[in-house]
Design an enzyme around this catalytic site. Structure first.
Site, PDB file in Angstrom:
ATOM      1  N   ARG A 127       0.948  -1.269   0.201  1.00  0.00           N
ATOM      2  CA  ARG A 127       0.035   0.027   0.016  1.00  0.00           C
ATOM      3  C   ARG A 127       0.987   1.195   0.087  1.00  0.00           C
ATOM      4  O   ARG A 127       1.345   1.406   0.438  1.00  0.00           O
ATOM      5  CB  ARG A 127      -0.815   0.008   1.427  1.00  0.00           C
ATOM      6  CG  ARG A 127      -1.839   1.198   1.836  1.00  0.00           C
ATOM      7  CD  ARG A 127      -3.561   1.692   0.005  1.00  0.00           C
ATOM      8  NE  ARG A 127      -3.874   2.422   0.804  1.00  0.00           N
ATOM      9  CZ  ARG A 127      -4.085   3.689   0.568  1.00  0.00           C
ATOM     10  NH1 ARG A 127      -2.978   3.739  -0.395  1.00  0.00           N
ATOM     11  NH2 ARG A 127      -4.904   4.266   0.923  1.00  0.00           N
ATOM     12  N   GLU A 135     -11.285   4.410  -5.931  1.00  0.00           N
ATOM     13  CA  GLU A 135     -11.206   3.058  -6.063  1.00  0.00           C
ATOM     14  C   GLU A 135     -11.433   2.616  -7.544  1.00  0.00           C
ATOM     15  O   GLU A 135     -11.625   3.748  -8.277  1.00  0.00           O
ATOM     16  CB  GLU A 135     -12.168   2.449  -5.301  1.00  0.00           C
ATOM     17  CG  GLU A 135     -12.405   2.924  -4.132  1.00  0.00           C
ATOM     18  CD  GLU A 135     -10.519   1.658  -3.353  1.00  0.00           C
ATOM     19  OE1 GLU A 135     -10.487   0.813  -3.810  1.00  0.00           O
ATOM     20  OE2 GLU A 135     -10.024   2.448  -2.365  1.00  0.00           O
ATOM     21  N   ARG A 175      -0.454  -5.536   4.592  1.00  0.00           N
ATOM     22  CA  ARG A 175       0.590  -4.826   3.119  1.00  0.00           C
ATOM     23  C   ARG A 175       0.704  -4.002   3.947  1.00  0.00           C
ATOM     24  O   ARG A 175       1.685  -3.177   4.906  1.00  0.00           O
ATOM     25  CB  ARG A 175      -1.138  -3.857   2.514  1.00  0.00           C
ATOM     26  CG  ARG A 175      -2.015  -5.093   1.696  1.00  0.00           C
ATOM     27  CD  ARG A 175      -3.448  -3.860   1.554  1.00  0.00           C
ATOM     28  NE  ARG A 175      -3.323  -2.287   2.483  1.00  0.00           N
ATOM     29  CZ  ARG A 175      -4.838  -1.562   2.002  1.00  0.00           C
ATOM     30  NH1 ARG A 175      -5.069  -1.810   0.685  1.00  0.00           N
ATOM     31  NH2 ARG A 175      -4.731  -0.491   2.746  1.00  0.00           N
TER      32      ARG A 175
END
Length: 310
Positions: A127, A135, A175
């Protein structure tokens, strides 16, 4: 009471103790299975776990020391997440640490602010620090696809270096958190300059946050990318208003007098000839019947006269 005890005993036989254990409880290796997909997460490798030099050797240890029979039955190397740690005790050479840079290879583009990289032989879902782009995966937001295409294009153009920063290596979704450099250019800053960052998040003191924030504010001031005009919803409303105005103009051009009463009077005038035409047509349609009756009467009269003359 006796029945309750028997029921509990039966449940203990049918279900292993690991099912009732909290999913975050670590085994003797320092890891546990994630029950949703049976991925083994090695959070805090113990000296026992560090004896394994490969994932295959680690699987043998998991088979011995972990009690989750359901998950370890089909365990494969792909279902082991080392969580940034290295096997074989060479942690200083291979594992990730905060405040370091690592050469990386692109494995997969996910969206505008997420990608998968291979670092030191391990694939990390990464990330990008400090930015949020629209998105484009589960939900497709305006400029989401543009941000995803921009990121993927940049990552394919040069050498990639990840730089860890902040207070933690991983977020709550496991992440990796990192700054992303492509040929010595900061990708987060480039995304912000292109107007493809919808927000920034500040969960710590990050090394390059002032650079990214400045680029982000500049894009908003100059109307770049997603800040260049109306949103998609705004454009739809504008298009709808334009159509209504166009329709209204057409009506005004075709009907100079737009007074409602005048329009109603005009409509009544337009309808009047129609009623007269209908009446005229009705009258004409009745004439053939009258002519037929008169003809029949005349024929009868002639026939009567002929009979009288005889």
């Amino acid at each position: 009471m006796k029945q309750t005890a028997i029921l509990f005993f039966c449940l203990m036989i049918l279900f292993p103790a690991s099912v009732f254990a909290h999913p975050g409880t670590l085994d003797e290796l320092g890891g546990h299975f994630r029950n949703s997909d049976c991925t083994y997460l090695l959070h805090k490798p113990t000296a026992l776990a560090k004896q394994a030099k490969t994932k295959e050797e680690l699987i043998k240890l998991i088979q011995t020391y972990n009690g989750n029979e359901r998950c370890k039955r089909n365990l494969t190397p792909e279902r082991i997440d080392l969580d940034g740690h290295a096997l074989g005790g060479n942690e200083d050479d291979a594992s990730l640490r905060l405040g370091r840079t690592y050469e990386a290879a692109l494995v997969e583009c996910v969206d505008g602010d997420t990608a998968k990289f291979r670092v030191n032989g391990h694939v990390y879902t990464t990330r990008f620090l400090f930015i949020d782009t629209p998105e484009s995966t589960i939900e497709v937001e305006p400029y989401g696809k543009e941000a995803s295409q921009f990121t993927c294009s940049r990552l394919q153009q040069g050498n990639i270096v990840l730089e860890t920063d902040g207070n933690t290596l991983f977020d709550k979704y496991q992440r990796l958190l990192a700054w992303v450099w492509v040929d010595h250019r900061l990708l987060q800053e480039e995304l912000a300059k292109a107007g493809l960052v919808e927000d920034v998040y500040d969960y710590g003191n990050y090394k390059y946050e002032s650079r990214v924030r400045e680029a982000y504010e500049e894009a908003k001031r100059n109307g770049v990318g997603m800040y260049g005009g109306r949103s998609v919803a705004g454009n739809e409303r504008a298009s709808s208003e334009t159509k209504r105005e166009s329709t209204s103009d057409t009506k005004r051009e075709g009907t100079p007098n737009t007074d409602p009463q005048a329009e109603e009077e005009m409509n009544q005038t337009d309808r009047a000839p129609s009623r007269e035409q209908e009446a005229s047509a009705s009258e004409r349609s009745g004439h053939p019947i009258l002519y037929t009756l008169l003809g029949a009467a005349a024929a009868a009269a002639v026939y009567w006269l002929i009979r009288q003359l005889k």
